[in-house]
Write a protein that holds these residues in place. Structure first.
Motif, PDB file in Angstrom:
ATOM      1  N   GLN A  63      12.421  28.670  12.289  1.00 33.61           N
ATOM      2  CA  GLN A  63      12.504  28.725  14.023  1.00 33.61           C
ATOM      3  C   GLN A  63      14.197  29.125  14.160  1.00 33.61           C
ATOM      4  O   GLN A  63      14.568  30.168  14.972  1.00 33.61           O
ATOM      5  CB  GLN A  63      12.208  27.693  14.815  1.00 33.61           C
ATOM      6  CG  GLN A  63      10.753  27.824  14.885  1.00 33.61           C
ATOM      7  CD  GLN A  63      10.168  27.087  15.649  1.00 33.61           C
ATOM      8  OE1 GLN A  63      10.568  25.983  16.201  1.00 33.61           O
ATOM      9  NE2 GLN A  63       8.648  27.536  16.281  1.00 33.61           N
ATOM     10  N   PRO A  64      15.341  28.525  13.902  1.00 37.28           N
ATOM     11  CA  PRO A  64      16.622  28.780  14.201  1.00 37.28           C
ATOM     12  C   PRO A  64      16.982  30.116  13.694  1.00 37.28           C
ATOM     13  O   PRO A  64      17.672  30.842  14.495  1.00 37.28           O
ATOM     14  CB  PRO A  64      17.444  27.621  13.526  1.00 37.28           C
ATOM     15  CG  PRO A  64      16.579  26.485  13.420  1.00 37.28           C
ATOM     16  CD  PRO A  64      15.282  27.051  13.210  1.00 37.28           C
ATOM     17  N   ALA A  65      16.610  30.462  12.579  1.00 34.46           N
ATOM     18  CA  ALA A  65      16.910  31.780  12.064  1.00 34.46           C
ATOM     19  C   ALA A  65      16.151  32.820  12.815  1.00 34.46           C
ATOM     20  O   ALA A  65      16.904  34.153  13.010  1.00 34.46           O
ATOM     21  CB  ALA A  65      16.578  31.966  10.299  1.00 34.46           C
ATOM     22  N   GLU A  66      14.948  32.485  13.060  1.00 33.51           N
ATOM     23  CA  GLU A  66      14.247  33.767  13.632  1.00 33.51           C
ATOM     24  C   GLU A  66      14.797  34.065  15.106  1.00 33.51           C
ATOM     25  O   GLU A  66      15.034  35.039  15.729  1.00 33.51           O
ATOM     26  CB  GLU A  66      12.981  33.205  13.802  1.00 33.51           C
ATOM     27  CG  GLU A  66      12.060  34.305  14.283  1.00 33.51           C
ATOM     28  CD  GLU A  66      10.257  33.987  14.231  1.00 33.51           C
ATOM     29  OE1 GLU A  66       9.738  34.129  15.149  1.00 33.51           O
ATOM     30  OE2 GLU A  66       9.908  33.618  13.074  1.00 33.51           O
ATOM     31  N   ARG A  67      15.164  32.979  15.790  1.00 30.27           N
ATOM     32  CA  ARG A  67      15.829  33.045  16.924  1.00 30.27           C
ATOM     33  C   ARG A  67      17.153  33.696  17.023  1.00 30.27           C
ATOM     34  O   ARG A  67      17.574  34.845  17.782  1.00 30.27           O
ATOM     35  CB  ARG A  67      16.022  31.741  17.686  1.00 30.27           C
ATOM     36  CG  ARG A  67      14.898  31.075  18.183  1.00 30.27           C
ATOM     37  CD  ARG A  67      15.275  29.717  18.946  1.00 30.27           C
ATOM     38  NE  ARG A  67      14.192  28.972  19.497  1.00 30.27           N
ATOM     39  CZ  ARG A  67      13.966  27.885  19.284  1.00 30.27           C
ATOM     40  NH1 ARG A  67      14.854  26.906  18.712  1.00 30.27           N
ATOM     41  NH2 ARG A  67      12.718  27.105  19.533  1.00 30.27           N
ATOM     42  N   LEU A  68      18.119  33.490  15.693  1.00 34.50           N
ATOM     43  CA  LEU A  68      19.205  34.309  15.612  1.00 34.50           C
ATOM     44  C   LEU A  68      18.986  35.866  15.390  1.00 34.50           C
ATOM     45  O   LEU A  68      19.696  36.590  16.026  1.00 34.50           O
ATOM     46  CB  LEU A  68      19.923  33.845  14.502  1.00 34.50           C
ATOM     47  CG  LEU A  68      21.133  34.410  14.038  1.00 34.50           C
ATOM     48  CD1 LEU A  68      22.199  34.435  15.400  1.00 34.50           C
ATOM     49  CD2 LEU A  68      21.975  33.604  12.781  1.00 34.50           C
ATOM     50  N   LEU A  69      18.080  36.169  14.840  1.00 41.14           N
ATOM     51  CA  LEU A  69      17.515  37.349  14.269  1.00 41.14           C
ATOM     52  C   LEU A  69      17.117  38.062  15.655  1.00 41.14           C
ATOM     53  O   LEU A  69      17.678  39.304  15.899  1.00 41.14           O
ATOM     54  CB  LEU A  69      16.367  37.554  13.320  1.00 41.14           C
ATOM     55  CG  LEU A  69      15.753  38.958  13.029  1.00 41.14           C
ATOM     56  CD1 LEU A  69      16.884  39.971  12.745  1.00 41.14           C
ATOM     57  CD2 LEU A  69      14.668  39.027  12.024  1.00 41.14           C
ATOM     58  N   ARG A  70      16.286  37.463  16.477  1.00 43.98           N
ATOM     59  CA  ARG A  70      15.986  38.296  17.682  1.00 43.98           C
ATOM     60  C   ARG A  70      17.037  38.266  18.693  1.00 43.98           C
ATOM     61  O   ARG A  70      17.150  39.431  19.406  1.00 43.98           O
ATOM     62  CB  ARG A  70      14.809  37.181  18.501  1.00 43.98           C
ATOM     63  CG  ARG A  70      13.656  37.093  17.724  1.00 43.98           C
ATOM     64  CD  ARG A  70      12.490  36.342  18.468  1.00 43.98           C
ATOM     65  NE  ARG A  70      11.410  35.934  17.680  1.00 43.98           N
ATOM     66  CZ  ARG A  70      10.326  36.278  17.743  1.00 43.98           C
ATOM     67  NH1 ARG A  70      10.011  37.117  18.839  1.00 43.98           N
ATOM     68  NH2 ARG A  70       9.385  35.967  16.904  1.00 43.98           N
TER      69      ARG A  70
END
Length: 165
Positions: A114-121
């Motif tokens: 989730q942290p990586a996904e939020r960063l990508l978004r």
């Protein structure tokens, strides 16, 4: 609207069609009313997609704003939208290149945390070129208090950072 076939040079006639194939690398995306040119001689198909950069931007924003988790094809599309190679993306995300490969594997994906996904978004939603953000160089210097001056701007720029004296 007419065009010549790039393969054999035969004149082609265009019609507007809805294109629903893996043209962009994402399943379930339909391009409505795209000009499609077909060659009557060799069967070549050519698409007339105008303002393609804006189309990609709109699609990337829609994908980044979805509530559902990102799948391998969405991660790959957003990485390519950002103009990043697998290695550059890995560097910016602070992971190994093999991790990016695992995120983007369709046959056996490793879910993105989730942290990586939020960063990508967030990287997609930021309205500036990614090259302006040296993410791989952040967090390398000892913490110190922030010193900056903001001043009220005019017009559409309500506030701006100015050099401190």
């Amino acid at each position: 609207m007419n065009s010549k076939c790039l393969t054999c040079g035969t004149p082609m006639k265009g019609t507007r069609e809805n294109i629903k194939d893996d043209l962009i690398g994402l399943d379930g995306v339909t391009l409505k009313g795209v000009m499609v040119f077909r060659c009557p001689k060799c069967g070549e198909r050519q698409l007339g997609i105008y303002k393609i950069a804006e189309m990609h931007r709109q699609l990337a924003m829609a994908v980044a704003r979805r509530r559902e988790r990102l799948g391998p094809k969405e991660i790959r599309f957003l990485r390519k939208y950002l103009g990043l190679s697998s290695k550059d993306f890995a560097d910016k995300m602070g992971v190994d290149k093999t991790t990016v490969s695992k995120w983007e594997r369709v046959d056996a994906p490793a879910p993105m945390g989730q942290p990586a996904e939020r960063l990508l978004r967030l990287m997609v939603m930021v309205d500036r070129p990614v090259e302006e953000y040296p993410l791989e160089e952040t967090g390398l210097v000892e913490a110190r208090p922030i010193r900056m001056v903001l001043e009220e701007g005019k017009g559409s720029q309500a506030w701006r950072v100015v050099p401190s004296s």
